[in-house]
Design an enzyme around this catalytic site. Structure first.
Site, mmCIF file in Angstrom:
data_model
loop_
_atom_site.group_PDB
_atom_site.id
_atom_site.type_symbol
_atom_site.label_atom_id
_atom_site.label_comp_id
_atom_site.label_asym_id
_atom_site.label_seq_id
_atom_site.Cartn_x
_atom_site.Cartn_y
_atom_site.Cartn_z
ATOM 1 N N GLY A 170 0.790 -1.228 0.000
ATOM 2 C CA GLY A 170 0.000 0.000 0.000
ATOM 3 C C GLY A 170 0.816 1.270 0.000
ATOM 4 N N ARG A 298 -3.656 -12.488 -2.414
ATOM 5 C CA ARG A 298 -5.063 -12.235 -2.077
ATOM 6 C C ARG A 298 -5.783 -11.763 -3.327
ATOM 7 N NH1 ARG A 298 -4.694 -6.845 -2.601
ATOM 8 N NH2 ARG A 298 -2.860 -5.774 -1.778
#
Length: 455
Positions: A170, A298
């Protein structure tokens, strides 16, 4: 047809917002019951209303609710759920949580804890890829613990370099260093940020490649050795290393290069012994050289654009693989049709340094029409909490080619109405209408250059 005795019957969604809603809808279509968890701030959230059952697990801060492993496991056991879907963010790439699920005989819808560990540690992931012959950005093979050691390596590598957190994601714990004299300052800042965000200040250093594109390949893998890719997404439009616009396929990738990079992505997933849905991320320089940068273990925020161009439901595939079924399509059957674009609509004020803008939604209108998809948990009268991510809507379009998709996105951005808070809708409209964007002249520094021109 033989019934799959391992078929998942009830899923607890260990997440919130639009991804929780997305998972609930996929489960409903497959006849799978759902359990939502929510914090006290999310009792009125859409995912808490749509699920078959809802369990409140703690106060608003994520550390007291969505990151509380013991409470999530307890809620799973109490409701009789046999699986947990972690979505993205929160505990989705936490190997301890995946291992805890396994010890409690709960199916974790994702890869094994060992694979999450290996690929989540960026330094270890680089080493795995290098051993498998996958091209990586020139950089350190072993982790770096001190600014002194890092600077010696950076000096030999040559500037600019990029410092990254081994446990990062992120955009946190990441700094670009243009000059030798700035290295120590940026290293200390990045490592402290990494320690605060991930509890791990282990770093690694790569050669920084300017004017690069961020290209990622969607991977599907099952427990029987089948691994395929579903083409690429171009995620080059970023602000502070956070993606803002994604599209598929990439304007910059030829059929020949797509085939080559796709095969390398599959090889990378096999080297990691990967199962379920994942993403192999590359940077692509201006000479079409590509380098592995990381693997996301993910489902991705931007998975919807891949679904639009392939017709494959990635959440359903995740559920099938986790139930012990093989992936339902072979590589030869994967066909890319048309072009898709996603704009991330955030509750933030671009005119005030993108300051987050939580608050009450007083009026809401979502656009519609052929080739328009909205993934969101918003509704009129909903109050956006101040303690979570600012992403509120994923606005997606699909059309026959990129030019038509851009035109369609321009129309739906103009129709989207969200009142009561500040959003980045106008800023996204400005990007979509920019001549360089329309021509495909984009890279990861696009937004920075756009903002600097304003100043």
């Amino acid at each position: 047809m033989i019934e799959n005795k391992n078929r998942i019957k009830k899923v607890l969604i260990a997440n919130r917002g639009e991804i929780a809603v997305r998972i609930i809808r996929a489960c409903r279509e497959m006849g799978i019951s759902t359990v939502a968890i929510c914090s006290e701030a999310d009792k009125d959230a859409l995912h808490a209303q749509l699920a078959d059952e809802t369990v409140c697990i703690g106060p608003a801060p994520a550390k007291d609710s969505y990151l509380k492993m013991d409470r999530i496991i307890s809620a799973t056991c109490a409701t009789g759920a046999d699986a947990i879907h972690p979505g993205f963010g929160f505990l989705s790439e936490n190997s301890k949580f995946a291992d805890l699920c396994r010890k409690c005989n709960i199916t974790f819808i994702g890869p094994s804890p060992e694979v999450i560990d290996k690929m989540g540690n960026k330094a270890e992931a680089r080493k795995t890829m290098m051993d498998a012959g996958v091209p990586v950005v020139p950089g350190t093979k072993e982790p770096v613990y001190t600014a002194e050691d890092g600077k010696k390596l950076a000096d030999n590598m040559g500037y600019p370099v990029i410092i990254k957190a081994s446990a990062g994601g992120g955009g946190k714990g990441m700094r670009i260093v243009e000059r030798e004299e700035d290295f120590n300052k940026h290293f200390e800042t990045a490592s402290q940020e990494a320690k605060n965000a991930f509890g791990d200040d282990t770093m690694y250093i790569e050669k920084y490649i300017p004017r690069a594109r961020h290209i990622e390949f969607q991977i599907l893998a099952d427990n029987y050795g089948n691994v395929i890719h579903l083409g690429e997404r171009d995620c080059s439009i970023q602000r502070r290393h956070q993606k803002m616009i994604e599209e598929a396929p990439s304007f910059a990738i030829s059929e020949v290069l797509r085939k080559e990079m796709g095969e390398v992505a599959v090889r990378a997933a096999k080297a990691a012994k990967y199962t379920n849905a994942g993403t192999i991320e590359f940077i692509l320089d201006q000479e079409d050289n590509y380098y592995f940068i990381e693997m996301n273990t993910r489902i991705q925020v931007e998975h919807g654009v891949t679904e639009l161009i392939t017709g494959i439901d990635l959440i359903k595939e995740q559920l099938k693989v986790a139930s012990g079924e093989p992936i339902s399509i072979t590589q030869e059957k994967v066909k890319i049709r048309g072009h898709a674009i996603e704009c991330r609509i955030n509750a933030e004020n671009p005119m005030n340094n993108f300051l987050p803008s939580p608050g009450l939604i007083t009026s809401l209108h979502f656009p519609g029409g052929n080739g328009v998809r909205i993934d969101s948990a918003l509704y009129s009268g909903y109050k956006i909490p101040a303690v979570y991510d600012s992403l509120i809507v994923k606005l997606m379009v699909h059309d026959a080619n990129r030019d038509l998709a851009i035109q369609k996105m321009r129309g739906v951005l103009g129709e989207l109405v969200i009142e009561g808070i500040d959003t980045n809708i106008d800023f996204q409209y400005q990007i979509i209408n920019h001549e360089d964007y329309k021509k495909g002249n984009i890279d990861t520094g696009f937004i920075e250059r756009l903002l600097n021109k304003k100043e």
